[in-house]
Motif scaffolding. Structure first.
Motif, PDB file in Angstrom:
ATOM      1  N   CYS A   1      14.231  66.805  55.362  1.00 44.30           N
ATOM      2  CA  CYS A   1      15.074  67.951  55.689  1.00 44.30           C
ATOM      3  C   CYS A   1      14.747  69.138  54.795  1.00 44.30           C
ATOM      4  O   CYS A   1      14.474  68.982  53.602  1.00 44.30           O
ATOM      5  CB  CYS A   1      16.541  67.553  55.537  1.00 44.30           C
ATOM      6  SG  CYS A   1      17.660  68.855  56.066  1.00 44.30           S
TER       7      CYS A   1
ATOM      8  N   LEU B   1      19.741  71.504  54.299  1.00 44.08           N
ATOM      9  CA  LEU B   1      20.513  70.646  53.382  1.00 44.08           C
ATOM     10  C   LEU B   1      21.709  71.402  52.807  1.00 44.08           C
ATOM     11  O   LEU B   1      22.758  70.829  52.552  1.00 44.08           O
ATOM     12  CB  LEU B   1      19.629  70.168  52.226  1.00 44.08           C
ATOM     13  CG  LEU B   1      18.830  68.890  52.414  1.00 44.08           C
ATOM     14  CD1 LEU B   1      18.107  68.540  51.121  1.00 44.08           C
ATOM     15  CD2 LEU B   1      19.709  67.726  52.861  1.00 44.08           C
TER      16      LEU B   1
ATOM     17  N   ILE C   1      17.703  64.951  46.658  1.00 43.69           N
ATOM     18  CA  ILE C   1      18.208  66.207  47.219  1.00 43.69           C
ATOM     19  C   ILE C   1      18.021  67.378  46.257  1.00 43.69           C
ATOM     20  O   ILE C   1      17.617  68.469  46.661  1.00 43.69           O
ATOM     21  CB  ILE C   1      19.681  66.024  47.625  1.00 43.69           C
ATOM     22  CG1 ILE C   1      19.736  65.098  48.848  1.00 43.69           C
ATOM     23  CG2 ILE C   1      20.346  67.360  47.945  1.00 43.69           C
ATOM     24  CD1 ILE C   1      21.099  64.688  49.283  1.00 43.69           C
TER      25      ILE C   1
ATOM     26  N   THR D   1      16.338  62.554  58.834  1.00 45.95           N
ATOM     27  CA  THR D   1      16.324  61.767  57.610  1.00 45.95           C
ATOM     28  C   THR D   1      16.240  62.759  56.446  1.00 45.95           C
ATOM     29  O   THR D   1      15.415  63.667  56.496  1.00 45.95           O
ATOM     30  CB  THR D   1      15.067  60.873  57.612  1.00 45.95           C
ATOM     31  OG1 THR D   1      15.013  60.193  58.866  1.00 45.95           O
ATOM     32  CG2 THR D   1      15.067  59.871  56.482  1.00 45.95           C
ATOM     33  N   PHE D   2      17.078  62.621  55.418  1.00 44.91           N
ATOM     34  CA  PHE D   2      17.193  63.705  54.441  1.00 44.91           C
ATOM     35  C   PHE D   2      15.891  64.013  53.711  1.00 44.91           C
ATOM     36  O   PHE D   2      15.609  65.164  53.396  1.00 44.91           O
ATOM     37  CB  PHE D   2      18.364  63.462  53.463  1.00 44.91           C
ATOM     38  CG  PHE D   2      17.991  62.746  52.202  1.00 44.91           C
ATOM     39  CD1 PHE D   2      17.447  63.455  51.118  1.00 44.91           C
ATOM     40  CD2 PHE D   2      18.163  61.372  52.078  1.00 44.91           C
ATOM     41  CE1 PHE D   2      17.083  62.795  49.957  1.00 44.91           C
ATOM     42  CE2 PHE D   2      17.797  60.709  50.929  1.00 44.91           C
ATOM     43  CZ  PHE D   2      17.261  61.423  49.868  1.00 44.91           C
TER      44      PHE D   2
END
Ligand code: ADP
Ligand code: MG
Ligand code: MG
Length: 334
Positions: free
Chosen positions: A195, A200, A232, A191-192
């Motif tokens: 991460c 990434l 992100i 799951t980002f």
């Protein structure tokens, strides 16, 4: 009725899911979760009268590189193959599994009453540090055991840890698990939010260093009740911020586990030696139902009485006995 609106296709799917020997031994009780790979249900064991949790793993949804051929030539998803070989107090215990043309039915011990850390965190909105340290230590012990056996979980996050009402944690969901290999991995499969920045960015990764990062995120969320990074861009920058209330031992641990420089990042062993994870915890100071603001009676009722399809109300308890010796945090010396 609802049945009339059900398409033919979905009734065929139901048949697929329960088909085979599984249904002779277990009866559906209720749905407790669903995800991309099938669904998870509470079930009643007709042979030993026990409640279990069954995960239905749809064969067509298991990635082609997530299968393993066993010594006796059987083709199994990594999830089932690996869980079958693992035994640890802080990892869910697989009881048995069944298979039909379309599904594997993975039968596990039911741990607690189906509350995972995600729900726990939602209910508590930030857990006191000593209690969070006790829960986190169990997770780190579980991951240390996996790595020592050459296994990566690859989807460590709050949802994949279940908790009982004595704060005994177990790691679940081996759907992304695999063996550590000499060849670095290219694809990220978790799951980002959990991460690490280098993964990434698309760098190949060995694995353990990614899991340390993910545990760091989990600990952060557990203590502060919110994600360390909101998107992100922020993960890539990796500028960690902490509330003023955070202890310096916790800062040391999380700055180590979420160090953006992979070479300098803590290993699982470093984390295990940290002061924060080894702090004295008086578990008796914490009452689960107070910490989560839950009505004790509602949970106990949910947990123990179910009306089966064919009539009788059964009263059952299946909670794993709590072994005091397996509590990882040190007690005080006095
Ligand atoms: P998925 O791969 O779809 O995420 P999981 O294996 O993570 O499936 O299970 C989904 C949810 O079901 C978990 O987040 C947890 O809440 C619950 N659950 C799964 N296994 C158990 C178990 N053995 N005992 C109690 N609850 C469980
Ligand atoms: Mg999951
Ligand atoms: Mg999964």
């Amino acid at each position: 009725s609802d049945n009339q609106h059900e398409s033919k296709e979905s009734s065929v799917n139901r048949e697929d899911m329960y088909g085979g020997d599984y249904s002779e031994n277990y009866q559906f009780i209720k749905q407790i979760g669903s995800g991309g790979f099938g669904c998870v249900q509470l079930a009643y064991g007709l042979i030993d009268n026990k409640l279990v949790v069954t995960k239905f793993v749809k064969k067509s949804k298991v990635y082609s590189d997530s299968w393993i051929v066993t010594e006796d030539g059987r083709r199994l998803p990594n999830e089932i193959y690996l869980l079958n070989r693992i035994q640890h107090p802080f990892i869910v215990n697989m009881i048995e599994f069944y298979e039909n043309d379309s599904y594997f039915q993975l039968v596990m011990e039911k741990h607690g009453f189906g509350m995972d850390l995600f729900e726990f965190i939602e209910k508590t909105n930030g857990v006191p540090e000593p209690l969070a340290a006790n829960i986190s230590k169990q997770l780190v012990d579980a991951v240390d055991y996996l790595h020592s056996n050459g296994i990566l979980h690859r989807d460590i996050k709050d949802e994949n840890v279940v908790l009982d009402d004595r704060f005994h944690a177990k790691l679940i969901d081996f759907g992304s698990a695999t063996y550590i290999s000499d060849k670095p991995f290219k694809a990220f499969c978790g799951t980002f939010e959990y991460c690490s920045p280098e993964v990434l960015r698309g760098n190949p990764y060995r694995g353990p260093e990614l899991e340390v990062w993910a545990i760091g995120v989990t600990i952060y969320v557990l203590v502060f009740g919110r994600n360390p990074f909101s998107g992100i861009e922020e993960i890539l920058k990796s500028a960690l911020e902490f509330p003023d209330s955070a202890s310096s031992d916790l800062l040391n641990l999380l700055n180590g586990m979420m160090n953006r420089c992979v070479e300098d990042r803590f290993s699982v062993c470093d984390a295990l030696k940290s002061k924060w994870l080894n702090q004295t915890v008086f578990l008796d100071n914490y009452d689960f139902y107070d910490v989560c603001d839950l009505e004790r009676s509602s949970v106990e009722f949910q947990n123990s009485r179910y009306i089966l399809d064919d009539g009788p109300v059964v009263s059952l308890t299946t909670s794993t006995p709590y072994r005091k010796s397996s509590v990882p945090a040190k007690r005080s010396l006095d």
